[in-house]
Scaffold this motif. Sequence first.
Motif, PDB file in Angstrom:
ATOM      1  N   PHE A 172       0.837  -1.203   0.000  1.00 39.40           N
ATOM      2  CA  PHE A 172       0.000   0.000   0.000  1.00 39.40           C
ATOM      3  C   PHE A 172       0.873   1.255   0.000  1.00 39.40           C
ATOM      4  CE2 PHE A 172      -2.319   3.431   2.006  1.00 39.40           C
ATOM      5  CZ  PHE A 172      -3.620   3.317   1.534  1.00 39.40           C
ATOM      6  N   ALA A 173       1.941   1.246   0.813  1.00 42.75           N
ATOM      7  CA  ALA A 173       2.801   2.423   0.932  1.00 42.75           C
ATOM      8  C   ALA A 173       3.524   2.730  -0.375  1.00 42.75           C
ATOM      9  CB  ALA A 173       3.819   2.207   2.056  1.00 42.75           C
ATOM     10  N   VAL A 174       3.943   1.691  -1.088  1.00 44.49           N
ATOM     11  CA  VAL A 174       4.601   1.899  -2.380  1.00 44.49           C
ATOM     12  C   VAL A 174       3.588   2.402  -3.405  1.00 44.49           C
ATOM     13  CG1 VAL A 174       5.775   0.750  -4.301  1.00 44.49           C
ATOM     14  CG2 VAL A 174       6.438   0.232  -1.941  1.00 44.49           C
ATOM     15  N   LYS A 175       2.413   1.771  -3.418  1.00 49.28           N
ATOM     16  CA  LYS A 175       1.369   2.175  -4.365  1.00 49.28           C
ATOM     17  C   LYS A 175       1.032   3.659  -4.218  1.00 49.28           C
ATOM     18  CE  LYS A 175      -2.547   2.258  -6.755  1.00 49.28           C
ATOM     19  NZ  LYS A 175      -2.550   2.294  -8.241  1.00 49.28           N
ATOM     20  N   HIS A 176       0.957   4.144  -2.960  1.00 44.03           N
ATOM     21  CA  HIS A 176       0.561   5.529  -2.704  1.00 44.03           C
ATOM     22  C   HIS A 176       1.757   6.462  -2.521  1.00 44.03           C
ATOM     23  CE1 HIS A 176      -3.759   4.803  -2.581  1.00 44.03           C
ATOM     24  NE2 HIS A 176      -3.478   3.653  -1.998  1.00 44.03           N
ATOM     25  N   ARG A 177       2.959   5.960  -2.848  1.00 44.56           N
ATOM     26  CA  ARG A 177       4.164   6.793  -2.887  1.00 44.56           C
ATOM     27  C   ARG A 177       4.365   7.561  -1.575  1.00 44.56           C
ATOM     28  NH1 ARG A 177       5.720   7.526  -8.350  1.00 44.56           N
ATOM     29  NH2 ARG A 177       6.449   9.655  -8.013  1.00 44.56           N
ATOM     30  N   LEU A 178       4.311   6.825  -0.474  1.00 45.36           N
ATOM     31  CA  LEU A 178       4.410   7.454   0.844  1.00 45.36           C
ATOM     32  C   LEU A 178       5.878   7.674   1.210  1.00 45.36           C
ATOM     33  CD1 LEU A 178       1.599   5.558   2.812  1.00 45.36           C
ATOM     34  CD2 LEU A 178       1.465   7.726   1.554  1.00 45.36           C
ATOM     35  N   ASP A 179       6.455   8.693   0.608  1.00 47.76           N
ATOM     36  CA  ASP A 179       7.861   8.989   0.884  1.00 47.76           C
ATOM     37  C   ASP A 179       8.038   9.776   2.180  1.00 47.76           C
ATOM     38  OD1 ASP A 179       6.797  11.366  -0.013  1.00 47.76           O
ATOM     39  OD2 ASP A 179       8.225  11.660  -1.649  1.00 47.76           O
ATOM     40  N   ASN A 180       6.950   9.949   2.932  1.00 46.80           N
ATOM     41  CA  ASN A 180       7.035  10.532   4.281  1.00 46.80           C
ATOM     42  C   ASN A 180       7.127   9.450   5.356  1.00 46.80           C
ATOM     43  OD1 ASN A 180       4.412   9.647   3.798  1.00 46.80           O
ATOM     44  ND2 ASN A 180       3.434  11.296   4.959  1.00 46.80           N
ATOM     45  N   LEU A 181       7.385   8.224   4.943  1.00 50.57           N
ATOM     46  CA  LEU A 181       7.491   7.082   5.850  1.00 50.57           C
ATOM     47  C   LEU A 181       8.897   6.497   5.793  1.00 50.57           C
ATOM     48  CD1 LEU A 181       6.188   4.755   7.615  1.00 50.57           C
ATOM     49  CD2 LEU A 181       5.681   3.613   5.431  1.00 50.57           C
ATOM     50  N   THR A 182       9.483   6.264   6.974  1.00 50.29           N
ATOM     51  CA  THR A 182      10.745   5.546   7.076  1.00 50.29           C
ATOM     52  C   THR A 182      10.535   4.310   7.942  1.00 50.29           C
ATOM     53  OG1 THR A 182      12.160   7.498   6.819  1.00 50.29           O
ATOM     54  CG2 THR A 182      13.136   5.598   7.917  1.00 50.29           C
ATOM     55  N   VAL A 183      10.831   3.146   7.393  1.00 49.09           N
ATOM     56  CA  VAL A 183      10.738   1.883   8.121  1.00 49.09           C
ATOM     57  C   VAL A 183      12.153   1.472   8.524  1.00 49.09           C
ATOM     58  CG1 VAL A 183      10.001  -0.528   8.027  1.00 49.09           C
ATOM     59  CG2 VAL A 183       8.738   1.225   6.741  1.00 49.09           C
ATOM     60  N   VAL A 184      12.351   1.239   9.817  1.00 49.31           N
ATOM     61  CA  VAL A 184      13.675   0.853  10.326  1.00 49.31           C
ATOM     62  C   VAL A 184      13.589  -0.593  10.807  1.00 49.31           C
ATOM     63  CG1 VAL A 184      15.577   1.466  11.848  1.00 49.31           C
ATOM     64  CG2 VAL A 184      13.937   3.228  11.141  1.00 49.31           C
ATOM     65  N   VAL A 185      14.329  -1.471  10.154  1.00 50.44           N
ATOM     66  CA  VAL A 185      14.330  -2.884  10.527  1.00 50.44           C
ATOM     67  C   VAL A 185      15.482  -3.131  11.503  1.00 50.44           C
ATOM     68  CG1 VAL A 185      14.420  -5.266   9.720  1.00 50.44           C
ATOM     69  CG2 VAL A 185      13.430  -3.488   8.241  1.00 50.44           C
ATOM     70  N   ASP A 186      15.137  -3.545  12.714  1.00 48.12           N
ATOM     71  CA  ASP A 186      16.150  -3.950  13.703  1.00 48.12           C
ATOM     72  C   ASP A 186      16.565  -5.375  13.327  1.00 48.12           C
ATOM     73  OD1 ASP A 186      17.683  -4.610  15.874  1.00 48.12           O
ATOM     74  OD2 ASP A 186      16.175  -4.151  17.382  1.00 48.12           O
ATOM     75  N   HIS A 187      17.626  -5.471  12.546  1.00 47.62           N
ATOM     76  CA  HIS A 187      18.032  -6.751  11.938  1.00 47.62           C
ATOM     77  C   HIS A 187      19.044  -7.450  12.850  1.00 47.62           C
ATOM     78  CE1 HIS A 187      18.411  -9.741   8.956  1.00 47.62           C
ATOM     79  NE2 HIS A 187      19.404  -9.233   8.253  1.00 47.62           N
ATOM     80  N   ASN A 188      18.534  -8.012  13.962  1.00 43.96           N
ATOM     81  CA  ASN A 188      19.422  -8.692  14.913  1.00 43.96           C
ATOM     82  C   ASN A 188      19.468 -10.206  14.704  1.00 43.96           C
ATOM     83  OD1 ASN A 188      17.125  -9.818  16.261  1.00 43.96           O
ATOM     84  ND2 ASN A 188      16.957  -7.994  17.553  1.00 43.96           N
TER      85      ASN A 188
END
Length: 279
Positions: A172-188
């Motif tokens: 959904f976020a890609v479809k609506h071009r939500l470039d005001n969103l940052t997703v941070v993956v805690d890759h432990n």
Amino acid sequence: MTDDPNAAIGCAVDIGQLMQKADHIRDDILRVAVANGAGHIAPSLSCVEIVTALYHGVMRYDPQDPEWEDRDRLIVSKAHGCYAVYAALADMGVIPMEEWNRFYTDTGRLCGCMERRPRWGLEAGCGSLGHGLPLAVGYAFGARQQGRTYRVYCLVGDGEMQEGSMWESLQFAVKHRLDNLTVVVDHNRLQAMDFITEIMDTGPGALRKRLEGFGLAPVDCQGHVPSDLVTALESRSVSHTPVVVIAHTVKGYGVTCMEGVPRFHFRLPTSEELECRHG
């Protein structure tokens, strides 16, 4: 509310101060959690630098006005990492220190998984994994619809990325071009019961490949190096898609006996084990 919308960002980030602040927050997590018998310490220790970099280096945030409408939002989807957020907000005076000290006790109001308390800076309740990113996407979409300029940051776990709701949200976020969103993956590389490779993994670089398959361009960084984190968190998409930061971390970071050990997802360290600290 601050008169300057950029006042909470900090034009020049002092990396040395960020490192000192992260060390203080990590010590405070251990102090309160061990004293009050709260398990699930390790998931918070892996994201201390992430939370510190967000609040003290990147986010537009005024601790004196935690409900300021134009603040950047942090949604903690990996809810067992909430101790880091509690400690950081208590250090800034947003959560009353006496409440933080009563965390996980019968007289306290802070729970082991975050509940929404906007006046204490807690933006969403995310006890069930896979719920926080859908909320963050909704916040970002709502901001776009209303013409608001705030940014939404969502802290997620790499084990949590096994949830289908996470990928529906990203679609959904890609479809609506939500470039005001940052997703941070805690890759432990660990989840509740074991290493991710032993539970639900399809080989080296699987997470990156999936993200790229959804039209995203993930940015890698060292999740315990504040300078690296700030650079990654401040990055912006040139294709008007959400920013995804893969922060490479160590679960239980800072306590040698806990680092990368699955059983410490739940288990409290003993006083002898706590002697084995970095620094």
